[in-house]
Design an enzyme around this catalytic site. Structure first.
Site, PDB file in Angstrom:
ATOM      1  N   HIS A 191      67.699  -2.027  21.233  1.00  0.00           N
ATOM      2  CA  HIS A 191      68.908  -1.965  22.065  1.00  0.00           C
ATOM      3  C   HIS A 191      69.394  -3.375  22.401  1.00  0.00           C
ATOM      4  O   HIS A 191      70.573  -3.700  22.208  1.00  0.00           O
ATOM      5  CB  HIS A 191      68.606  -1.191  23.346  1.00  0.00           C
ATOM      6  CG  HIS A 191      69.756  -1.123  24.303  1.00  0.00           C
ATOM      7  ND1 HIS A 191      70.609  -0.043  24.360  1.00  0.00           N
ATOM      8  CD2 HIS A 191      70.196  -2.002  25.253  1.00  0.00           C
ATOM      9  CE1 HIS A 191      71.522  -0.252  25.292  1.00  0.00           C
ATOM     10  NE2 HIS A 191      71.294  -1.438  25.844  1.00  0.00           N
ATOM     11  N   GLU A 192      68.485  -4.205  22.892  1.00  0.00           N
ATOM     12  CA  GLU A 192      68.879  -5.556  23.276  1.00  0.00           C
ATOM     13  C   GLU A 192      69.230  -6.403  22.053  1.00  0.00           C
ATOM     14  O   GLU A 192      70.100  -7.275  22.131  1.00  0.00           O
ATOM     15  CB  GLU A 192      67.757  -6.223  24.079  1.00  0.00           C
ATOM     16  CG  GLU A 192      67.424  -5.527  25.388  1.00  0.00           C
ATOM     17  CD  GLU A 192      68.629  -5.370  26.305  1.00  0.00           C
ATOM     18  OE1 GLU A 192      69.563  -6.204  26.219  1.00  0.00           O
ATOM     19  OE2 GLU A 192      68.639  -4.412  27.109  1.00  0.00           O
ATOM     20  N   HIS A 195      72.947  -6.073  21.393  1.00  0.00           N
ATOM     21  CA  HIS A 195      73.764  -7.000  22.187  1.00  0.00           C
ATOM     22  C   HIS A 195      73.650  -8.424  21.630  1.00  0.00           C
ATOM     23  O   HIS A 195      74.657  -9.128  21.466  1.00  0.00           O
ATOM     24  CB  HIS A 195      73.282  -7.015  23.646  1.00  0.00           C
ATOM     25  CG  HIS A 195      73.472  -5.711  24.367  1.00  0.00           C
ATOM     26  ND1 HIS A 195      74.683  -5.053  24.408  1.00  0.00           N
ATOM     27  CD2 HIS A 195      72.613  -4.962  25.106  1.00  0.00           C
ATOM     28  CE1 HIS A 195      74.554  -3.952  25.141  1.00  0.00           C
ATOM     29  NE2 HIS A 195      73.310  -3.883  25.564  1.00  0.00           N
TER      30      HIS A 195
END
Length: 456
Positions: free
Chosen positions: A22-23, A26
């Site tokens: 997920h990170e 980003h």
């Protein structure tokens, strides 16, 4: 103790993979847009490991493995000193479309990860059980429609149903639409029949839906021979022993261990006479049936397990199924599975808000860790299925329009694009406070459900 450690380890591995991916979403998109990244952290709290890369990014592994974050260069951060040459790379100076894309990348990568796992699983083969049903309880929707034990659900509205897991997902999807569903049923004699069941008459709560329908997996009859007596339980106190065959309870014949379980479950706290065969002779033993309330209602239990048989695996052989697809078909199935799980999650969240679905379905880290442990024990396929499911849940959750989440920041960006200027700092601060309050309430509910499940 070992089970707890195994669950904890499985949970940390699963959450670590999901948070990292997920990170990384980003991180990767921000870097593609030329935005300067200051820190990439997996976990919160005290750093356990830290290293600064050649790219200037501080990579951190922190103590609390329940999330993570990517810190971007931003002029609005009071503790950040920005060199003049880095100002064009500040996040707050980027066009609104780029900022929205950075926020959306995290959830998007969760969906991509789920698709990848489902794709691999479909190519390797997803094991399951054929959707053969046990005898529906009298008065249930299935019994009213004429379904009987041993029937196999072949299709729902022309959608083929190869396994129980597919059946559960498709029925829940249709139950949320509250309409008639055509069940193509194959009877034990080979004859096929189509029956219609109005799913609008069933509760949409996942825990209660199948209870109202009366659909449970068929279990091959297991002889009612005692293979284990739990110390201190009702059967042990009454004197039942390994090798005893339960013949009847208060004169009512016991056809199988499943039948024994059914009769006992319906009589919590009652005195019953068990007719048994022991070493070739018939006997009667009085048993005060115990009471189990861990599921929210009183259920009888005596503390017996069946005798394991050398042919036990053969009893289930004809019920096993496997869904295995080629690369292209697997990709299509993976996309469909990810979309279906995402849509179901959103619809169930809405039904939870309006009160149709119990908030008890909200799980916290303890229940998720237990599920991680169970799935890891069942094999790599079950564990990957679990991780894919949680990955979709994380993606959907982070897209909710709640400040403090990616979805809330995306909402702020959309409003800015429509009105031509950012929301005032006061409005954004109020939104952040509201978002924090909502998240704390949700976390409190999840932990409460965890505690009550453990106590139960």
């Amino acid at each position: 103790m070992l089970d707890t450690l195994h669950s904890a380890a499985s949970f940390i591995v699963a959450i670590g993979v999901l948070v990292a991916f997920h990170e990384f979403g980003h991180f990767w998109v921000a870097r593609r847009f030329g935005i300067k990244v200051l820190k990439f952290s997996i976990g919160f709290g005290k750093p356990l490991w830290s290293r600064r890369g050649k790219d200037g990014v501080e990579y951190v592994l922190a103590m609390i493995p329940l999330g993570g974050y990517v810190k971007l260069l931003d002029e609005r951060e009071a503790d950040v000193v920005i060199a003049p040459e880095d100002l064009p790379r500040a996040f707050n100076r980027q066009p609104v479309a780029k900022r929205i894309a950075v926020f959306a990348a995290g959830p998007a990568f969760n969906f991509i990860l789920a698709i990848a796992f489902y794709w691999v699983l479909y190519m390797v083969g997803v094991p399951g059980m054929k959707p053969v049903i046990g005898a529906p309880p009298a008065g249930s929707l299935a019994a009213t429609a004429g379904l009987v034990g041993g029937d196999r659900i072949v299709a729902l509205d022309d959608q083929k149903i190869p396994t129980w897991s597919v059946l559960r997902a498709e029925l829940l999807d249709r139950a949320l639409s509250r309409g008639d569903t055509a069940f193509l049923v194959a009877h034990a004699n080979g004859r096929e029949q189509t029956v219609n069941i109005d799913l609008g008459k069933a509760r949409v709560d996942p825990v209660l839906l199948f209870e109202d329908l009366g659909l449970n997996p068929f279990e091959p009859p297991i002889p009612a021979v005692v293979g284990q007596v739990v110390a201190g339980e009702a059967a042990d106190r009454a004197g039942l022993k390994i090798g005893d065959r339960i013949v009847d309870i208060d004169g009512k014949p016991v056809a199988s261990f499943q039948d024994l379980r059914s009769q006992v479950s319906a009589r919590p706290g009652q005195l019953a006479k068990f007719g048994i065969e022991r070493a070739g002779s018939a006997q009667q033993i009085s048993v005060i049936i115990g009471t189990d309330t861990s599921h929210g209602e009183a259920i009888g239990r005596v503390g017996l397990a069946p005798q394991r048989m050398a042919t036990e695996g053969d009893l289930w052989q004809d019920l096993r199924a496997e869904v295995r697809l080629g690369p292209l078909a697997a990709a299509s199935a993976a996309l469909h599975q990810t979309w279906q799980v995402s849509a179901l999650t959103v619809r169930l969240l809405y039904r939870m808000v309006v009160g149709d679905v119990s908030v008890k379905n909200v799980s916290g880290p303890i229940q998720i860790a237990q599920a991680a442990g169970y799935s890891a024990s069942a094999g790599i396929g079950a564990f990957l299925t679990f991780v894919a499911l949680v990955s979709v849940s994380i993606g959907v959750f982070n897209l909710l329009p709640i400040p403090m989440l990616d979805g809330g920041q995306i909402l702020f960006g959309v409003i800015e694009a429509v009105k031509g200027s950012p929301l005032s700092e006061r409005v954004q601060a109020a939104g952040q406070q509201l978002g924090m309050t909502l998240l704390l309430m949700l976390m409190g509910l999840a932990f409460y459900n965890d505690v009550t499940s453990v106590i139960g």
